[in-house]
Design an enzyme around this catalytic site. Structure first.
Site, PDB file in Angstrom:
ATOM      1  N   ASP A  67      18.307 -21.418   5.286  1.00 43.00           N
ATOM      2  CA  ASP A  67      17.153 -21.361   6.116  1.00 43.00           C
ATOM      3  C   ASP A  67      16.025 -22.275   5.566  1.00 43.00           C
ATOM      4  OD1 ASP A  67      15.511 -20.052   8.334  1.00 43.00           O
ATOM      5  OD2 ASP A  67      14.305 -19.231   6.846  1.00 43.00           O
ATOM      6  N   GLU A  99      19.587 -25.608   7.805  1.00 48.74           N
ATOM      7  CA  GLU A  99      18.746 -25.716   9.080  1.00 48.74           C
ATOM      8  C   GLU A  99      17.649 -26.716   8.902  1.00 48.74           C
ATOM      9  OE1 GLU A  99      15.428 -23.138  11.564  1.00 48.74           O
ATOM     10  OE2 GLU A  99      15.236 -23.347   9.112  1.00 48.74           O
TER      11      GLU A  99
HETATM   12  C1  BGC Z   1      14.515 -19.249  11.237  1.00 48.75           C
HETATM   13  C2  BGC Z   1      13.403 -18.344  12.000  1.00 48.75           C
HETATM   14  C3  BGC Z   1      12.541 -17.633  11.063  1.00 48.75           C
HETATM   15  C4  BGC Z   1      11.863 -19.106   9.867  1.00 48.75           C
HETATM   16  C5  BGC Z   1      11.115 -18.365   8.703  1.00 48.75           C
HETATM   17  C6  BGC Z   1      13.563 -20.369  10.620  1.00 48.75           C
HETATM   18  O1  BGC Z   1      13.821 -21.571  10.801  1.00 48.75           O
HETATM   19  O2  BGC Z   1      15.331 -19.478  12.267  1.00 48.75           O
HETATM   20  O3  BGC Z   1      14.014 -17.219  12.515  1.00 48.75           O
HETATM   21  O4  BGC Z   1      11.461 -17.095  11.507  1.00 48.75           O
HETATM   22  O5  BGC Z   1      12.889 -19.841   9.423  1.00 48.75           O
HETATM   23  O6  BGC Z   1      12.195 -17.790   7.906  1.00 48.75           O
END
Ligand code: BGC
Length: 542
Positions: A207, A272
């Site tokens: 993340d 991500e």
């Molecule tokens: C996740 C989200 C989340 C955020 C904070 C992101 O990029 O995909 O769902 O709210 O990170 O952790």
């Protein structure tokens, strides 16, 4: 736990299609209204029938659920509402028997404010835990230490009244950012990685990969342009120059370290990443860190043909072929909704998803996409996503409409999702044709169209993953494709036919078209891509 056979080969994910599962709304196995790990296990046969080769499960750690699980209060345990470690191990074992890899989220930018370490940091300003987070004195006028904003709206700082200091949180105040300049944070995450790898996980979706390190001096940042007075919280955040908190040069080094650990298990690391510049990306892709990144631009675009071609082209040429392609995920509107809804939206969703099957990297579907779903309907009073609750005017619906309960069986209570009268996320029922049982028994349903895309990936995965420079790219404003050896893959996003003049006679081996009308493909030296369709052609050799 033994390493599954597939993990013994290098880049084992290349020909697989992944599938993102939102655990709380997928399948409730124990009738408490909340989807759980055993529920996912029970539905693995369904995923196997669809052709899925890997699942990524959104966070199931212990969490007070302020951000639906992305606020972790214990990284070494599972939320009791979702299951137990034993359930997790059983899920892994059944998945591996079906040749399905299992990936999980890891959340390193922040914890939950309920995490024991943050609680200790709050309790005692002089505790060693205090430095695991980012606390700072206010400015002389008592205001926040700098002007950074939170992704979810408002300032990125919250006052800890007891000590008079502020702490940093790029997301909700209940998600304090960790201090990656403290070596103990590194060792904590290395232990977390090993813990789950030893339990058999095949990889991680990381993340907020661009976060983690923040500039040492935490300087004020600047607004990129002047915004109108009614700008939304999202627009305000996007308008801040992010150089002091995103993609600092130290951050990719964290993943080089993680890669060394993951390599011992041949596990995959997927980061991500928000859209970013080629220069920044190059730091992450030096061959030593992340294996892949989720490219968010593809899951945010609307049906703007030129833009779509641009997004695909940019990604293919700047991400070194290391993309986890997703047309939708748990944070944005579903593909069919973004692309115009109903049949036209479905046609476009199929076309773009089919093209991801032709590209290098690791394509993924988000649950429900295989059923051709549009966003669900969630009443404001039933909202679960604080994004909808805390800033109702600014970020209208929040993310609940894309996280609604899976509809397994039309006619049953909760459409087969749960036997409880009281489900965690209430939403309007899906139509009969949107339910799994209806689609499985209808061979022209979206389920089988997606099944074909996944089969295509298996068939041409190696070609899709051929080095970028060896493919001959063909690009116009509304067409993108390539020729490689005897194959031509292309996506036509125009509302008119695209004809490609090419020597030889080609056979159509795949088309994303929902139409049953046959295209005349047997013309010598010309191949045809119908409007808004992805096609794959193979050179006839006899
Ligand atoms: C996740 C989200 C989340 C955020 C904070 C992101 O990029 O995909 O769902 O709210 O990170 O952790």
């Amino acid at each position: 736990m033994d390493i599954p056979a597939f993990r013994k080969s290098n880049i084992w994910w290349e020909n697989r299609f992944g599938y993102e599962v939102y655990p709380r709304t997928f399948f409730d196995s124990n009738g408490d209204g909340i989807g759980d790990l055993s529920g996912i296990k029970e539905k693995l046969e369904y995923l196997s029938k669809l052709g899925i080769g890997a699942i990524w499960i959104c966070p199931f750690y212990k969490s007070p659920l302020i951000d639906c699980g992305y606020d972790v209060s214990d990284y070494f345990d599972i939320d009791p509402e979702i299951g137990t470690i034993k359930d997790f191990e059983n899920l892994i074992s059944v998945a591996h028997d079906l040749d399905i890899a299992v990936l999980m989220d890891i959340v390193p930018n922040h914890t939950s404010d309920q995490h024991e370490l943050f609680q200790k940091a709050l309790a005692d300003m002089n505790s060693p835990e205090r430095d695991l987070f980012i606390f700072r004195d206010p400015k002389p006028d008592g205001s926040a230490p700098n002007n950074w904003l939170s992704v979810f709206g408002g300032s990125a700082w919250t006052l800890d009244e007891k000590s008079g200091q502020y702490y940093l949180h790029l997301f909700y105040p209940e998600q304090p950012d960790l201090n990656w300049r403290n070596p103990k944070v590194h060792s904590m995450f290395e232990n977390i990685l090993r813990f789950w790898l030893d339990k058999g996980i095949d990889g991680f979706r990381i993340d907020v990969t661009q976060g983690l390190y923040k500039h040492e001096d935490l300087p004020d940042t600047i607004e990129i342009k002047e915004l109108p007075a009614d700008a939304t919280e999202e627009q305000k955040f996007a308008n801040m120059d992010d150089q002091y908190y995103y993609c600092l040069p130290e951050t990719p080094l964290v993943f080089e370290n993680w890669k060394r650990i993951a390599s011992e298990y041949n596990a995959v690391l997927i980061g991500e990443m928000v859209e970013t510049t080629p220069k920044r990306l190059a730091q992450y892709f030096n061959g030593k860190g992340l294996d892949l990144v989720t490219y968010l631009a593809s899951s945010r675009i609307f049906w703007e043909p030129e833009k779509i071609v641009e997004v695909f082209d940019h990604a293919e040429h700047n991400f070194f072929g290391q993309i986890t392609w997703m047309m939708a995920n748990h944070d944005f509107s579903r593909t069919v909704s973004r692309f115009g809804g109903e049949n036209i939206g479905l046609q476009r969703a199929l076309t773009t998803t089919a093209f991801t099957a032709c590209l290098s990297g690791f394509p993924f579907l988000y649950y429900g996409e295989e059923l051709g779903w549009e966003d669900g309907l969630v009443n404001t009073k039933d909202a679960r996503d604080p994004r909808a609750i805390r800033f109702p005017d600014s970020i209208s619906e929040g993310r609940d409409p894309v996280r609604t309960n899976m509809a397994w069986s039309f006619g049953e209570l909760n459409q087969g999702f749960s036997a409880s009268q009281n489900v965690w996320l209430k939403s309007e029922d899906r139509k009969e044709q949107d339910c799994v049982n209806a689609q499985i028994s209808e061979d022209t349903s979206p389920f089988y169209k997606y099944n074909e895309i996944i089969a295509l990936r298996k068939q041409i995965g190696e070609i899709a993953n051929a080095p970028l420079a060896e493919k001959q790219w063909i690009r116009t404003q509304r067409f993108i494709g390539y020729q490689y050896n005897d194959l031509i893959c292309g996506m036509n996003v125009d509302d008119d036919v695209y004809k490609l003049d090419i020597e030889g006679k080609y056979d159509l081996i795949y088309s994303s078209s929902l139409s049953t009308e046959k295209t005349d493909i047997n013309q010598e030296n010309t191949i045809v891509f119908p409007p808004e369709t992805t096609c794959v052609y193979k050179l006839r050799t006899n």
